[in-house]
Design a protein around this motif. Sequence first.
Motif, short mmCIF file in Angstrom:
data_model
loop_
_atom_site.label_atom_id
_atom_site.label_comp_id
_atom_site.label_asym_id
_atom_site.label_seq_id
_atom_site.Cartn_x
_atom_site.Cartn_y
_atom_site.Cartn_z
N GLN A 43 80.48 0.79 -53.79
CA GLN A 43 80.58 -0.44 -53.01
C GLN A 43 79.61 -0.43 -51.83
OE1 GLN A 43 85.19 -0.34 -54.13
NE2 GLN A 43 84.81 -1.65 -52.37
N SER A 44 79.31 0.74 -51.29
CA SER A 44 78.32 0.84 -50.22
C SER A 44 76.92 0.51 -50.72
CB SER A 44 78.33 2.24 -49.62
OG SER A 44 79.57 2.52 -49.00
N ASP A 50 88.36 7.25 -55.82
CA ASP A 50 88.30 6.39 -54.64
C ASP A 50 87.06 6.70 -53.81
OD1 ASP A 50 90.58 4.93 -55.16
OD2 ASP A 50 91.90 6.24 -54.02
N LEU A 99 87.05 7.22 -44.31
CA LEU A 99 87.77 6.99 -45.55
C LEU A 99 89.00 7.91 -45.61
CD1 LEU A 99 84.78 7.06 -48.08
CD2 LEU A 99 85.72 5.06 -46.89
N ALA A 114 86.01 0.13 -43.34
CA ALA A 114 85.50 0.20 -44.71
C ALA A 114 85.91 -1.03 -45.51
CB ALA A 114 86.00 1.47 -45.39
N GLU A 115 87.12 -1.53 -45.27
CA GLU A 115 87.54 -2.74 -45.97
C GLU A 115 86.72 -3.94 -45.50
OE1 GLU A 115 91.51 -5.34 -47.11
OE2 GLU A 115 91.70 -3.58 -45.81
N ASP A 136 84.27 5.06 -55.64
CA ASP A 136 84.34 3.61 -55.38
C ASP A 136 83.63 3.26 -54.08
OD1 ASP A 136 85.85 3.15 -57.66
OD2 ASP A 136 87.77 2.96 -56.59
N ALA A 137 83.89 4.04 -53.04
CA ALA A 137 83.30 3.76 -51.74
C ALA A 137 81.78 3.87 -51.79
CB ALA A 137 83.86 4.70 -50.68
N LEU A 193 79.44 7.78 -44.96
CA LEU A 193 80.86 7.80 -45.32
C LEU A 193 81.49 9.10 -44.82
CD1 LEU A 193 80.54 6.45 -48.96
CD2 LEU A 193 81.27 5.17 -46.92
N VAL A 232 91.16 2.98 -41.58
CA VAL A 232 90.03 2.81 -42.50
C VAL A 232 89.69 1.33 -42.68
CG1 VAL A 232 90.55 4.97 -43.69
CG2 VAL A 232 91.51 2.83 -44.56
N TRP A 270 86.29 -2.02 -49.38
CA TRP A 270 86.92 -0.84 -50.00
C TRP A 270 88.33 -0.64 -49.51
CZ3 TRP A 270 89.01 3.63 -47.95
CH2 TRP A 270 89.27 4.67 -48.85
N ARG A 271 89.23 -0.31 -50.44
CA ARG A 271 90.57 0.17 -50.12
C ARG A 271 90.90 1.29 -51.10
NH1 ARG A 271 94.98 -4.50 -49.37
NH2 ARG A 271 96.01 -2.85 -48.19
#
Length: 306
Positions: free
Chosen positions: A225-226, A218, A239, A279-280, A221-222, A178, A276, A285-286
């Motif tokens: 989610q990863s 945030d 990000l 990543a979504e 979160d990334a 990331l 980004v 991820w957003r």
Amino acid sequence: MQESSTRDGTVPPRILVTGADGLIGRATVDRLLGRGIAVTALSRSWSAPIAADRIVTADVADEKRVHEALDDVTAVVHMAAIPHPDIDTPRAVFVGNTSATFTLLAAAGERGIRRAVIASSINAFGIPMNRHALSPAYYPLDELMPVAHDDAYSLSKWVDEHAARLAHSRWGMDVVALRFPLVRSLPDLQAWARTLRDNPAEQTRLAREGWAYLELTDAVDAIEQSLSAPLTGAHTLLLAAADTLLPDATEDLLDAHAPGVPRRRRFEGRRSPLDVSAAERLIGWRPRHAIDPDYAAASQETEVTA
């Protein structure tokens, strides 16, 4: 060998978090514990107590201690690093960071751990901290930016991303690197943004990284989610929040501070000049937080392309 997999979208039952005493590390430990996930927390030192049920005080470059810390672990989150080129000598920064990352990924791979999330940086392509008068090749910034390294920290993060690719090739480990920009709580970011308004020289310097930032939750979160995304391979993801640190329109900022850099799209309002979207696509991820509330994820509109 302890085999583990998160390719089915589930979060592993015990996670090793390195750099657990840092800002993002502590927030990650708290998030995982709140989800009922067991955490082994590793750091070279501790500024305050931490709630993890297993605590390891060690350097991530210490192979023996890392193997001990990996007992029963099924995924790793690697946040430990020397975070700036001026903190130590260039050799200490580069060797310390790359040795820690390789040591952890190799030990985890040898033990059959199949998921790792590692901290890279927006600086990994080298331009933001470069001493020479260089600009990014284009906007929006993305993961494919041409590199120009001039400092040990940025180079170490770029090498870490390549170590992730080796880990996937050699041990079948799925790794997400990331690329974090400036990460702080929203009040701290707002305070920092206010100091930039009367500092045109710093505004010009920050054009190299698109005036990017990311709110702390945030960032976590990334990471979360990863850990659970059903993916394979080694991936580098950029990000950033949806807006910039500055109140000016992004096109006006680019006109003033990076007039000669090609733009591959237009940036409406305060839209961040970073892409980004990977990543979504990859981890769903957003960003949810922004200095300008109009840019919170719930109100984001589709990017306008040139």
